[in-house]
Write a protein that holds these residues in place. Structure first.
Motif, PDB file in Angstrom:
ATOM      1  N   ARG A   7       0.852  -1.330   0.012  1.00  0.00           N
ATOM      2  CA  ARG A   7      -0.021   0.051   0.027  1.00  0.00           C
ATOM      3  C   ARG A   7       0.835   1.150   0.148  1.00  0.00           C
ATOM      4  N   GLY A   8       1.789   1.045   0.782  1.00  0.00           N
ATOM      5  CA  GLY A   8       2.913   2.503   1.035  1.00  0.00           C
ATOM      6  C   GLY A   8       3.331   2.638  -0.347  1.00  0.00           C
ATOM      7  N   ASP A  11       1.156   3.911  -2.971  1.00  0.00           N
ATOM      8  CA  ASP A  11       1.037   5.410  -2.676  1.00  0.00           C
ATOM      9  C   ASP A  11       2.078   6.346  -3.443  1.00  0.00           C
ATOM     10  N   VAL A  14       2.009   6.674  -7.217  1.00  0.00           N
ATOM     11  CA  VAL A  14       1.144   7.441  -7.491  1.00  0.00           C
ATOM     12  C   VAL A  14       1.618   8.781  -7.606  1.00  0.00           C
ATOM     13  N   LEU A  15       1.886   9.122  -6.332  1.00  0.00           N
ATOM     14  CA  LEU A  15       2.532  10.430  -6.058  1.00  0.00           C
ATOM     15  C   LEU A  15       3.648  10.848  -7.126  1.00  0.00           C
ATOM     16  N   ILE A  46      -6.616   4.821  -4.117  1.00  0.00           N
ATOM     17  CA  ILE A  46      -5.296   5.593  -3.683  1.00  0.00           C
ATOM     18  C   ILE A  46      -5.431   6.942  -3.607  1.00  0.00           C
ATOM     19  N   ARG A  49      -7.310   8.301  -0.697  1.00  0.00           N
ATOM     20  CA  ARG A  49      -6.568   8.249   0.582  1.00  0.00           C
ATOM     21  C   ARG A  49      -5.594   9.414   0.428  1.00  0.00           C
ATOM     22  N   LEU A  50      -5.040   9.668  -0.518  1.00  0.00           N
ATOM     23  CA  LEU A  50      -3.744  10.761  -0.673  1.00  0.00           C
ATOM     24  C   LEU A  50      -4.611  12.109  -0.754  1.00  0.00           C
ATOM     25  N   GLY A  77       2.838  16.118  -0.385  1.00  0.00           N
ATOM     26  CA  GLY A  77       3.025  14.830  -1.456  1.00  0.00           C
ATOM     27  C   GLY A  77       4.624  14.795  -1.826  1.00  0.00           C
ATOM     28  N   ARG A  80       6.539  13.380   1.062  1.00  0.00           N
ATOM     29  CA  ARG A  80       6.482  11.857   1.085  1.00  0.00           C
ATOM     30  C   ARG A  80       7.404  10.992   0.219  1.00  0.00           C
TER      31      ARG A  80
END
Length: 106
Positions: A7-8, A11, A14-15, A46, A49-50, A77, A80
């Motif tokens: 999941r991490g 994320d 996608v960023l 995702i 969530r972001l 973002g 991250r």
């Protein structure tokens, strides 16, 4: 793969896909395809969530007579992504530790 780890990673992927320019769902999937397969339902989960976490913002604009959501990365973002790069060094060290006996048995 551990679901939380995956999941991490997704994320951050996608960023990274929207890091240099705003994008929309179909284009994000297309840009990521050479590296990782991602379904639309997974992507939109995702993205939501972001957005909730403040790592991206959403704006709606008309495109060819239809409304399209465009996603924009925020400073959070970008941070991250930088945190992930720093964490990756530790992940690589853990990998080397876990696989060290593989090299010793050769």
């Amino acid at each position: 793969m551990d679901i939380q780890l995956k999941r991490g990673l997704l994320d951050v992927c996608v960023l990274a896909a929207i890091k240099n320019e705003d994008s929309y769902g179909y284009k994000i999937i297309k840009d990521m395809k050479p590296y990782i397969e991602l379904s639309e339902s997974t992507l939109y989960t995702i993205l939501k969530r972001l957005e909730t976490a403040g790592m991206l913002t959403v704006k709606t604009a008309e495109h060819n007579g239809r409304l399209r959501k465009y996603y924009h990365i925020t400073a959070a973002g970008l941070r991250r992504i930088e945190d992930f790069k720093e964490d990756w060094t530790e992940i690589e060290a853990i990998y080397r530790f876990v696989t060290k006996e593989d090299k010793g048995n050769e």
